[in-house]
Structures are given as structure tokens and as C-alpha cells.
Design a protein around this motif. Structure first.
Motif, PDB file in Angstrom:
ATOM      1  N   GLN A  94       0.848  -1.187   0.000  1.00  0.00           N
ATOM      2  CA  GLN A  94       0.000   0.000   0.000  1.00  0.00           C
ATOM      3  C   GLN A  94       0.887   1.241   0.000  1.00  0.00           C
ATOM      4  O   GLN A  94       2.046   1.192   0.419  1.00  0.00           O
ATOM      5  CB  GLN A  94      -0.909   0.026   1.227  1.00  0.00           C
ATOM      6  CG  GLN A  94      -0.150   0.033   2.546  1.00  0.00           C
ATOM      7  CD  GLN A  94      -1.072   0.113   3.737  1.00  0.00           C
ATOM      8  OE1 GLN A  94      -2.241   0.441   3.613  1.00  0.00           O
ATOM      9  NE2 GLN A  94      -0.556  -0.193   4.913  1.00  0.00           N
ATOM     10  N   ALA A  95       0.339   2.343  -0.506  1.00  0.00           N
ATOM     11  CA  ALA A  95       1.071   3.602  -0.476  1.00  0.00           C
ATOM     12  C   ALA A  95       1.252   4.041   0.975  1.00  0.00           C
ATOM     13  O   ALA A  95       0.380   3.808   1.815  1.00  0.00           O
ATOM     14  CB  ALA A  95       0.317   4.667  -1.263  1.00  0.00           C
ATOM     15  N   GLN A  96       2.385   4.642   1.261  1.00  0.00           N
ATOM     16  CA  GLN A  96       2.689   5.026   2.643  1.00  0.00           C
ATOM     17  C   GLN A  96       3.366   6.387   2.667  1.00  0.00           C
ATOM     18  O   GLN A  96       4.399   6.578   2.040  1.00  0.00           O
ATOM     19  CB  GLN A  96       3.615   3.985   3.276  1.00  0.00           C
ATOM     20  CG  GLN A  96       4.008   4.276   4.701  1.00  0.00           C
ATOM     21  CD  GLN A  96       2.835   4.208   5.654  1.00  0.00           C
ATOM     22  OE1 GLN A  96       2.062   3.260   5.590  1.00  0.00           O
ATOM     23  NE2 GLN A  96       2.687   5.203   6.504  1.00  0.00           N
ATOM     24  N   PRO A  97       2.792   7.390   3.355  1.00  0.00           N
ATOM     25  CA  PRO A  97       3.475   8.680   3.478  1.00  0.00           C
ATOM     26  C   PRO A  97       4.707   8.555   4.356  1.00  0.00           C
ATOM     27  O   PRO A  97       4.794   7.672   5.215  1.00  0.00           O
ATOM     28  CB  PRO A  97       2.421   9.578   4.144  1.00  0.00           C
ATOM     29  CG  PRO A  97       1.526   8.629   4.876  1.00  0.00           C
ATOM     30  CD  PRO A  97       1.505   7.375   4.062  1.00  0.00           C
ATOM     31  N   GLY A  98       5.677   9.455   4.149  1.00  0.00           N
ATOM     32  CA  GLY A  98       6.891   9.448   4.953  1.00  0.00           C
ATOM     33  C   GLY A  98       6.850  10.522   6.020  1.00  0.00           C
ATOM     34  O   GLY A  98       5.813  11.149   6.274  1.00  0.00           O
ATOM     35  N   TRP A  99       8.009  10.744   6.638  1.00  0.00           N
ATOM     36  CA  TRP A  99       8.080  11.696   7.738  1.00  0.00           C
ATOM     37  C   TRP A  99       7.728  13.120   7.299  1.00  0.00           C
ATOM     38  O   TRP A  99       7.093  13.868   8.043  1.00  0.00           O
ATOM     39  CB  TRP A  99       9.483  11.683   8.335  1.00  0.00           C
ATOM     40  CG  TRP A  99       9.774  10.478   9.179  1.00  0.00           C
ATOM     41  CD1 TRP A  99      10.443   9.355   8.820  1.00  0.00           C
ATOM     42  CD2 TRP A  99       9.396  10.263  10.544  1.00  0.00           C
ATOM     43  NE1 TRP A  99      10.511   8.452   9.854  1.00  0.00           N
ATOM     44  CE2 TRP A  99       9.889   8.982  10.923  1.00  0.00           C
ATOM     45  CE3 TRP A  99       8.708  11.032  11.482  1.00  0.00           C
ATOM     46  CZ2 TRP A  99       9.694   8.473  12.196  1.00  0.00           C
ATOM     47  CZ3 TRP A  99       8.526  10.514  12.753  1.00  0.00           C
ATOM     48  CH2 TRP A  99       9.001   9.254  13.096  1.00  0.00           C
ATOM     49  N   PHE A 100       8.138  13.516   6.090  1.00  0.00           N
ATOM     50  CA  PHE A 100       7.858  14.881   5.647  1.00  0.00           C
ATOM     51  C   PHE A 100       6.361  15.119   5.509  1.00  0.00           C
ATOM     52  O   PHE A 100       5.837  16.158   5.927  1.00  0.00           O
ATOM     53  CB  PHE A 100       8.574  15.169   4.315  1.00  0.00           C
ATOM     54  CG  PHE A 100       9.991  15.631   4.490  1.00  0.00           C
ATOM     55  CD1 PHE A 100      11.029  14.711   4.589  1.00  0.00           C
ATOM     56  CD2 PHE A 100      10.294  16.974   4.574  1.00  0.00           C
ATOM     57  CE1 PHE A 100      12.346  15.136   4.774  1.00  0.00           C
ATOM     58  CE2 PHE A 100      11.602  17.412   4.746  1.00  0.00           C
ATOM     59  CZ  PHE A 100      12.623  16.495   4.848  1.00  0.00           C
ATOM     60  N   GLU A 101       5.646  14.168   4.918  1.00  0.00           N
ATOM     61  CA  GLU A 101       4.201  14.334   4.775  1.00  0.00           C
ATOM     62  C   GLU A 101       3.500  14.278   6.123  1.00  0.00           C
ATOM     63  O   GLU A 101       2.514  14.986   6.355  1.00  0.00           O
ATOM     64  CB  GLU A 101       3.643  13.263   3.848  1.00  0.00           C
ATOM     65  CG  GLU A 101       4.024  13.472   2.384  1.00  0.00           C
ATOM     66  CD  GLU A 101       3.454  12.384   1.488  1.00  0.00           C
ATOM     67  OE1 GLU A 101       2.258  12.478   1.134  1.00  0.00           O
ATOM     68  OE2 GLU A 101       4.197  11.438   1.161  1.00  0.00           O
ATOM     69  N   ALA A 102       3.991  13.435   7.013  1.00  0.00           N
ATOM     70  CA  ALA A 102       3.375  13.317   8.343  1.00  0.00           C
ATOM     71  C   ALA A 102       3.509  14.610   9.137  1.00  0.00           C
ATOM     72  O   ALA A 102       2.677  14.916   9.991  1.00  0.00           O
ATOM     73  CB  ALA A 102       3.996  12.156   9.116  1.00  0.00           C
ATOM     74  N   ALA A 103       4.570  15.386   8.856  1.00  0.00           N
ATOM     75  CA  ALA A 103       4.805  16.637   9.583  1.00  0.00           C
ATOM     76  C   ALA A 103       4.191  17.842   8.871  1.00  0.00           C
ATOM     77  O   ALA A 103       4.505  18.982   9.224  1.00  0.00           O
ATOM     78  CB  ALA A 103       6.309  16.854   9.761  1.00  0.00           C
ATOM     79  N   GLU A 104       3.326  17.630   7.911  1.00  0.00           N
ATOM     80  CA  GLU A 104       2.756  18.712   7.106  1.00  0.00           C
ATOM     81  C   GLU A 104       2.207  19.838   7.989  1.00  0.00           C
ATOM     82  O   GLU A 104       1.432  19.620   8.919  1.00  0.00           O
ATOM     83  CB  GLU A 104       1.635  18.172   6.215  1.00  0.00           C
ATOM     84  CG  GLU A 104       0.916  19.208   5.365  1.00  0.00           C
ATOM     85  CD  GLU A 104       1.828  19.856   4.317  1.00  0.00           C
ATOM     86  OE1 GLU A 104       1.496  20.958   3.864  1.00  0.00           O
ATOM     87  OE2 GLU A 104       2.856  19.239   3.949  1.00  0.00           O
ATOM     88  N   GLY A 105       2.654  21.060   7.677  1.00  0.00           N
ATOM     89  CA  GLY A 105       2.217  22.232   8.419  1.00  0.00           C
ATOM     90  C   GLY A 105       2.997  22.485   9.684  1.00  0.00           C
ATOM     91  O   GLY A 105       2.855  23.547  10.305  1.00  0.00           O
TER      92      GLY A 105
END
Length: 640
Positions: free
Chosen positions: A89-100
Motif C-alpha cells: 500500500q502507499a505510505q506517506p513518509g516523515w515529511f508528509e506526516a509533519a505537514e504544516g
């Protein structure tokens, strides 16, 4: 600085530092924090985040040194479905998880050169590209980097890119070491005394005048972290209101001050150069090593720490001195010409501070029993099983303990391990927890929720079972892979809706009253505990493995019969409440047992399920990784 919002900074060096932070905090500038280990780099990063316009958004911290080379890019930037074997499955990384919000890249100097190139582009373009994708994704994240190494020296050694350094060095802050801001020590000490007296449910403690004087003279090589740990232990063990110097565990003799030390050392060296110029280097080096070994009772790890060098470097010097034999290849055994008995051997144990191995270490049982056998015991602490098995794969340790899932993942990555022994099921020792005010009341409400877990750990297997029970798949939730952590902070509450947790932090979290259990392992997972050895090590050191298993069996009986005493031992190691630890210990039997067909089949079931889900890259045959003691070498097994 104690926390993100309430700094304690009265020393002139600290005030100058905070003034710089207050100028950087409201901006979006990338900040590079440079400071010694234990000086509080993450606390500084949280301070910058807390006082920025991003304070309402997540603050996430990732240790670049803990990222495995093969998965580091996917961890940081995410990946698409099918990007590599096992990416179901697609998985976001640390940068996307820290968005904003803010992302702290701790130990930035440990990133590979290839990843440094990609990070430079992210900082320049403010966009990331997931592994397996060509579509850039814009990210709105403030990056803070931290390091304890000299990056300019790393540039000269071609270990760090110069262009990345200049991109990070826009706003650089040098965090003063504790010995450089001594006027902060009394307030820091008062804070930690109050904090741990409250946490441990003890009356308030205060320092005797000569105790504070000793602390002011000490060099604090471990900085604020050493100060905190020292006072934590003192509060835990003290029975009186006043803490005396004898209750503090200094790692070296208190120093007068840095300037006096340097002047004295320089004067001594000038005198010695005059008297013994041509021979001085070898004499000083040999004297330092022999003194450090003597001061540490011949414990090589402690001597290396005193000298500020690696244990590998120390052993090289000891070999030159003729104290030990030259290093040999992994798995080789030194034999004398007249006897097949090894002259010197090592046992490197990876452990978590809870459980049989934690108690075994605290009681120093193996050190005493191996003292006359020429076996040197070395301990390395790991937060959880996946990290321990990674060290086993890298030949950093020889033996360790872990739960059900990590060995399965390790075998699929060709980790040459052997199951040595196991302990009975403890399903209540793992659980999914949520904040008390969460709207999640039942597991069927997990769809679309963010669930944090340590990848490849026991709780990974529990999550699979919980979701299956609710008719959900892994694709129906947002899994946030994060290292084990407790207590949780406000930024953690923003990063995930639920956390997969295990004892002893699970019991302590329950006792705190801030978290609520949604589901435990009961009826879902066995949560066995396994003892694992490196295959090559076990082949050459069968007798050592057998003796350790024997000691584990005896330790398990001690824990089950004298639970309060065991909890007291672990409390001083972990800094957790004795009542929480007694609860955690009561949830499982600690009786070490020989591998049998039933438990092998249970492990095979987990391996087959993970492979079917695409989480393993290859099928695993558990029966091919079972240790059997050689009768002619092994010592008698003490049955549980």
C-alpha cells in the motif's frame, strides 16, 4: 532548558543562546543545532516549534542514525504501492506526516551521501517524491537539523556534502555544554528533584551544600541528560530528605574547571616532553589505557567510555600491549596449542531493560558466573525487538530477546538467527491505546485513523489481528511507523489517533490515567517472548548459550517468586513506578522453556500470514532456525 515552553536559563552563556533562539523561532528558517550528546538538542528544537506560528501543527523527530540504508528514503519521503517487494500500500513518509509543522532531523551527519542529495532538493524545492513515483508532492514543513559531530570535518573527509551544509547552516546555533553554563546547574537540579519526587510518589528531596558543590565542580561529560539521570537515580534510591554526595554516581572525578584542567595538563605535558621527548607518546598512551582499565575493574566498555574512544579502538591498544590477543574474525575461537579450551571469548547481549534479561543484567549474574571461564559479557540496550535484530544482523551482538514478530521479519531478510528458548504467552502485555477523550470506543471505528507502531514489532502483528477482527485491512487505516516512545507528548497526540504499546510502558500508561485501552492481545495474539542467537556465534559457543539459558531459567523463577524485589531492581534501571512494574511482571510467566513443536507452529502461522499480506519479501521456514544444544558441550538444562 527543561521543556518547550519553560526554559531555565540564568547563566550568561545560556541567556545569549536563548536570545538567538527567540529571534529564529518566529521564522520559517531552517535551523542547524550543534551540541554535544545529552545537551538537549531535541528540547531546543521543540522550543523553536512551540514559539513559532506552527505550534498548533505536528512536531516530529526522526533519528537519521537509526534509519536503515535500504529503507531510509521510503521512511523520509514515503513510497507508492508496489514500489518495492512488500510495499502493498502507499505510505506517506516523515515529511508528509509533519505537514504544516516542524520536522527535526536528528543526527543529520549520519545520512548517506545519496540521501543528502535528495534532502538538498527537498530543502530547495519544498517538494518530495515518493519512492516508486514521479509525481512531486509539495510539502509545507519547517526543517530543523541537529548533530553532535563536526560537519565541516565531515565535509573534509567527504562524508557530508558541502552544498547541504550551507543550506542547513542558514541559522546555526551552538548549544552550550552544561560545563559551559554552570550557573544553570542549581535550577536544573531543583527541577529534576521535584519532577522525579512527584513521578515516583516520594517526598520532596533537596541537595546538601557539599552535594551541590560537587555538582558545580563536575565536568558533566553527559551534559543535562547525565544530570537528569543522576538525580532520577538519587531520588529513587534515597530514603532521607537530604541527598549527599555519596548518593551521586559520577562517571569520573569532579573537576575544578575546564581552564584549570587545560592549564594543568599543558604544564604536565611540557614537563614530560622535556624529560622523555622521544618516548612520550607510547608512555602516555599506555599509562592512560592501563589507568582506565584499572579504574573500571578491567571492564573494557567502561574503560573505553572513560577514555572517550570506541571499544574497538581500546581493544586494538590492549592487543598492542599484549593484554589480549589480536582481534579475530567473527565466529573464530582462540585456541591454545596444548588445550582446546578458548583463551578468551565474548558474549555480546542485546537487551531491553524489562524482563528476564533486564533482571539478569541488574543482578550481574552472568558476570560473576563467567568470571572464571574467560568469557567477557557486554550489554547493549535496545528500545525494541526490531532494533535488536538489526544489530544481530550487523554482527553487533550475539544474543538477545524479542517478541513474536521481529524474528519473522528478520528471517525474511536473510538474517542468520536461531531461536534458542521461549517464555509462555502474555497477551495482556500488548495493547492499542488512545487518549481518554478520544472518540474511538470500538475497534470498528479505526477506519481512516492514524495508528502509530514500531514497524516489524509484536504490536504490528496485534494490529493485523485487531483489524481482521473488525473486518478491516491495513489499507483501511493510516499506519504511522514510529520508534517506541513513552511518555507521549502533545505533538505525539497530533501525529496519531492511536498507539500500539507494550509492557512495561503499557502498565505505566494505564496508571497515569491519560490513556485508555481499546484492545489487548487477549484472544488475538500469544505475545511469546523469544531468545535469539546469531547462528555463527551459536555454532562456536554452544556451551555459552546453554549456560545463559540456564541462568535465564533461574532468573525467571526469581521474578515469579519475588516479584516485588524484581520490580525494585527494574525500577532503578527504568525509572518507572514499582507498582506499574509489578503489574507488568504479573501479566506474564517468566519461566524460560525449550523450543517445542507447538510454539514453532505458532511462529510459522505468523510468518505465513505476514507473507500473505505482502509484508514479508519471501516465505520463512521457522523450523530451519531452531537451536539444539550439543550434548557433549552443553551444560544441564534447568527445567522451568
Amino acid at each position: 532548558m527543561l521543556n518547550a515552553s519553560t526554559p531555565v536559563l540564568i547563566d550568561p552563556a545560556s541567556k545569549a543562546f536563548q536570545s538567538l533562539l527567540d529571534r529564529f523561532a518566529p521564522t520559517d528558517a531552517t535551523v542547524l543545532i550543534i551540541g554535544e550528546t545529552g545537551s538537549g538538542k531535541e528540547v531546543v528544537a521543540r522550543y523553536l516549534h512551540h514559539h513559532s506560528p506552527r505550534s498548533h501543527a505536528p512536531f516530529l523527530a526522526v533519528n537519521c542514525g537509526a534509519l536503515t540504508e535500504s529503507l531510509a528514503e521510503a521512511e523520509l519521503f514515503g513510497h507508492e504501492k508496489g514500489a518495492f517487494t512488500g510495499a502493498m500500500q502507499a505510505q506517506p513518509g516523515w515529511f508528509e506526516a509533519a505537514e504544516g509543522g516542524t520536522l527535526l532531523l536528528d543526527e543529520i551527519g549520519e545520512l548517506s551521501l545519496a540521501l543528502q542529495v535528495k534532502l538538498l532538493r527537498v530543502l530547495q524545492e519544498r517538494e518530495i517524491t515518493r519512492v516508486g513515483s514521479r509525481r512531486p508532492i509539495k510539502v509545507n514543513v519547517r526543517v530543523i537539523a541537529a548533530t553532535h559531530v563536526d560537519l565541516e570535518q565531515a565535509i573534509r573527509e567527504r562524508r557530508f556534502r558541502e552544498d547541504l551544509f550551507y543550506r542547513l547552516n542558514i541559522a546555526a546555533v551552538n548549544l552550550p555544554a552544561l560545563r559551559q553554563r554552570r550557573q544553570d546547574i542549581p535550577l536544573l537540579a531543583e527541577h529534576f528533584l521535584q519532577l522525579y519526587a512527584r513521578r515516583l510518589g516520594k517526598p520532596s528531596r533537596r541537595l546538601a551544600p557539599d552535594t551541590l558543590a560537587a555538582m558545580m565542580d563536575y565536568s558533566w561529560p553527559g551534559n543535562v541528560r547525565e544530570l537528569e539521570n543522576m538525580l532520577h537515580t538519587a531520588v529513587l534510591l534515597s530514603q532521607e530528605e537530604v541527598i549527599t554526595p555519596a548518593q551521586l554516581r559520577f562517571t569520573s572525578a569532579p573537576a575544578r574547571n575546564d581552564e584549570q584542567e587545560e592549564d594543568s595538563l599543558a604544564a604536565f605535558m611540557r614537563e614530560q616532553l622535556t624529560l622523555h621527548g622521544g618516548q612520550l607518546y607510547d608512555r602516555v598512551m599506555n599509562a592512560m589505557i592501563q589507568t582506565a582499565m584499572s579504574q573500571s575493574d578491567n571492564n573494557q566498555s567502561q574503560a573505553a567510555a572513560l577514555l572517550g574512544i570506541s571499544r574497538h579502538s581500546l581493544r586494538t591498544h590492549l592487543a598492542h600491549l599484549g593484554v589480549i590477543k589480536s582481534r579475530r574474525k567473527p565466529g573464530a575461537v582462540l585456541m591454545s596449542a596444548s588445550s582446546p579450551v578458548p583463551r578468551e571469548r565474548e558474549l555480546r547481549i542485546g537487551y531491553q531493560r524489562f524482563g528476564n534479561l533486564g533482571v539478569l543484567k541488574a543482578r550481574q549474574t552472568l558476570e560473576r558466573e563467567f568470571a572464571g571461564r574467560g568469557v567477557n559479557v557486554l550489554w547493549s540496550e535496545f528500545p525494541a525487538g526490531p532494533q535488536m535484530l538489526q544489530a544481530l544482523s550487523n554482527n553487533d551482538i550475539d544474543f538477545g530477546t524479542t517478541g513474536e514478530a521481529p524474528p519473522v521479519f528478520a528471517q525474511s531478510r536473510e538474517n542468520a538467527l536461531l531461536y534458542v528458548a521461549w517464555e509462555p504467552p502474555a497477551p495482556r502485555s500488548v495493547a492499542m491505546v488512545v487518549p481518554n477523550d478520544s472518540d474511538i470506543q470500538h475497534i470498528r471505528q479505526l477506519r481512516g485513523k492514524r495508528i502509530a507502531l514500531n514497524k516489524g514489532s509484536n504490536v504490528h502483528w496485534l494490529l493485523v489481528q485487531i483489524l481482521e477482527e473488525a473486518g478491516l485491512r491495513l489499507e483501511d487505516v493510516k499506519v504511522v511507523y514510529a520508534p517506541p516512545k513513552y511518555p507521549l507528548t502533545p505533538s505525539d497526540y497530533l501525529a496519531a489517533d492511536a498507539w500500539m504499546m507494550w509492557d512495561p510502558v503499557l502498565s505505566d500508561a494505564e496508571k497515569s490515567g491519560q490513556l485508555r485501552i481499546v484492545a489487548t492481545g487477549e484472544g488475538r495474539v500469544n505475545n511469546h517472548q523469544f531468545y535469539i542467537a546469531r547462528r555463527q556465534y551459536a555454532q562456536y559457543n554452544d556451551d555459552i548459550i546453554a549456560h545463559v539459558v540456564d541462568a535465564l531459567g533461574r532468573t525467571g523463577k526469581f521474578i515469579d517468586r519475588q516479584r516485588h524485589d524484581a520490580a525494585q531492581l527494574l525500577s532503578s534501571e527504568l525509572g518507572l513506578d514499582i507498582a506499574s512494574l509489578e503489574c507488568a511482571l504479573a501479566r506474564r510467566s517468566h519461566q524460560t522453556r525449550e523450543m517445542d513443536l507447538k510454539v514453532i507452529r505458532a511462529q510459522q502461522t505468523i510468518a505465513d500470514r505476514f507473507y500473505a499480506l505482502g509484508l514479508l519479501s519471501k516465505p520463512v521456514a521457522v523450523r530451519d532456525a531452531i537451536w539444539c544444544a550439543k550434548v557433549e558441550q552443553a551444560e544441564p538444562w534447568i527445567a522451568a
